[in-house]
Design an enzyme around this catalytic site. Structure first.
Site, mmCIF file in Angstrom:
data_model
loop_
_atom_site.group_PDB
_atom_site.id
_atom_site.type_symbol
_atom_site.label_atom_id
_atom_site.label_comp_id
_atom_site.label_asym_id
_atom_site.label_seq_id
_atom_site.Cartn_x
_atom_site.Cartn_y
_atom_site.Cartn_z
ATOM 1 N N GLU A 165 21.064 -18.960 -65.289
ATOM 2 C CA GLU A 165 20.446 -17.663 -65.088
ATOM 3 C C GLU A 165 20.665 -17.194 -63.658
ATOM 4 O O GLU A 165 20.680 -18.002 -62.735
ATOM 5 C CB GLU A 165 18.936 -17.742 -65.372
ATOM 6 C CG GLU A 165 18.590 -18.410 -66.692
ATOM 7 C CD GLU A 165 17.104 -18.715 -66.829
ATOM 8 O OE1 GLU A 165 16.290 -18.005 -66.227
ATOM 9 O OE2 GLU A 165 16.763 -19.684 -67.543
ATOM 10 N N GLU A 222 11.845 -8.585 -66.961
ATOM 11 C CA GLU A 222 10.687 -9.343 -67.403
ATOM 12 C C GLU A 222 9.605 -9.272 -66.344
ATOM 13 O O GLU A 222 9.881 -9.231 -65.145
ATOM 14 C CB GLU A 222 11.099 -10.802 -67.629
ATOM 15 C CG GLU A 222 10.001 -11.675 -68.181
ATOM 16 C CD GLU A 222 10.520 -13.070 -68.488
ATOM 17 O OE1 GLU A 222 10.666 -13.394 -69.675
ATOM 18 O OE2 GLU A 222 10.801 -13.818 -67.536
#
Length: 392
Positions: free
Chosen positions: A202, A307
């Site tokens: 990520e 997010e």
């Protein structure tokens, strides 16, 4: 406790041995600083002193000795004091914290791969956005060293515990966080299941006052094997100008000039390692293939999105913003975006997305909208303010 909320797009690529993602991300924030009292250790109870001792022992382990560098004529410095308050140590590349990993001890960073994805065009990537520490006259590290953001006592004390500092807690399908409030935007390269056998790499930006002590968007990376989530990352070889965890600069402004960062992750077809590129051709590191089970072979899904997390229970939805804090329909200059979304197929060639799915967990709080044109290719707008008239 509020669950994490996210707006993501997914591209399933089950028959692909290599996954590549290129994404440019908009950001918009006003910085603030969190400070803690200084020089109070003499008045703290024994339990607090023991805690500080454990923290300082940990800091000695992760903060590596920096090399001497010479600036101007005879001034010797051991660190760079950046405008955002960070200390950036120039550490010899083979002594960086990543090489504390048992499988990497005694090794040196690999040479960059010779083969880039076919069809990759660096002229489409932004080169204006960088990091605050590099804007000073001394903002560079010498050949053979890498910039490492120094972790301080204040950084660790903002976490709920030393064990949880710098780690994600994974709950359900998506991420929770190490912080009370966090806003992030990133890409995920995923393989395995969302249970106890998950592999991910990520990269993106995150704003976490609890982790960093301010409201700057900061470049970050993670990798996951099963339920282990760590900040570990092997930095690139030689002259590297990106520090993991350092603030990104300049930042976009609402209805003003927009800045974005370019991120590319791809699997080296020769050796199988996952490489990370920032901006225009700047290789900053890799995740060795032997760290993983599923990702050692290929990825099965990629995700792009934003997010937020607010782990404090308040009885109503958090007002933590996602992205710029504006909904997708507001478009350029207001909403956050990803552009030029692509993948790499089995023969290391770039392809446009063909299987894009949009998902917003709480569309009245944060939403997402996709589009395509000749300039941006596949793109998405996303984000939102959180708690509002339709989101309670």
């Amino acid at each position: 406790m509020h669950p994490s909320s996210s707006s993501t797009s997914k591209s399933q690529w089950t028959k692909t041995s290599i996954i590549f993602t290129f994404v440019c991300i908009l950001f918009l924030f006003v910085p603030f600083v969190v400070s803690l009292p200084k020089n109070e250790t003499a008045f703290r109870p024994m339990q607090e002193l023991k805690k500080l001792k454990r923290i300082r022992t940990h800091l000695k382990k992760i903060n590596k000795p920096s090399i001497k560098t010479i600036q101007a004529f005879f001034f010797i410095y051991f660190f760079i004091n950046s405008p955002d308050g960070d200390l950036i140590d120039c550490v010899l590349s083979h002594l960086q914290p990543a090489f504390d990993h048992p499988k990497l001890k005694g090794q040196k960073p690999l040479e960059p791969p010779l083969e880039m994805p076919n069809g990759h065009n660096s002229s489409d990537e932004s080169t204006e956005t960088f990091q605050l520490w590099a804007e000073s006259s001394t903002g560079f590290c010498p050949q053979g060293s890498v910039p490492i953001r120094r972790t301080t006592e204040k950084d660790v004390l903002r976490a709920s515990s030393l064990r949880r500092f710098g780690r994600k807690i994974r709950g359900g399908v998506r991420h929770d966080t190490m912080s009370g409030v966090m806003n992030l935007s990133q890409l995920w390269v995923i393989s395995g299941s969302f249970g106890n056998d998950l592999n991910t790499v990520e990269a993106g930006w995150q704003v976490s006052p609890e982790l960093y002590g301010d409201g700057y968007p900061r470049f970050f990376t993670y990798w996951t094997v099963r339920t282990i989530n760590v900040l570990y990352h092997v930095l690139g070889y030689g002259y590297v100008m990106i520090a993991i965890g350092a603030a990104i600069s300049p930042r976009s402004s609402y209805k003003g000039k927009q800045f974005d960062i370019g991120i590319m992750i791809w699997k080296d077809p020769k050796h199988g390692h996952w490489w990370l590129q920032f901006g225009s051709g700047l290789l900053i590191g890799y995740w060795p293939s032997f760290l993983f089970s599923h990702l050692q072979k290929h990825a099965s899904m990629i995700q792009f999105g934003g997010e937020i997390v607010n782990s404090r229970s308040r009885g109503y939805h958090t007002s933590t913003q996602m992205g710029s804090g504006h909904f997708a329909d507001e478009g350029f200059g207001k909403a956050s975006y990803f552009r030029n979304l692509k993948v790499v197929d089995w023969d290391n060639s770039l392809l446009p997305l063909t299987n894009l799915h949009l998902l917003a967990d709480h569309p009245n709080c944060y939403d997402i909208k996709a589009g395509k044109n000749n300039v941006w290719g596949n793109y998405i707008y996303y984000g939102g303010p959180g708690k509002n008239g339709r989101c309670q």
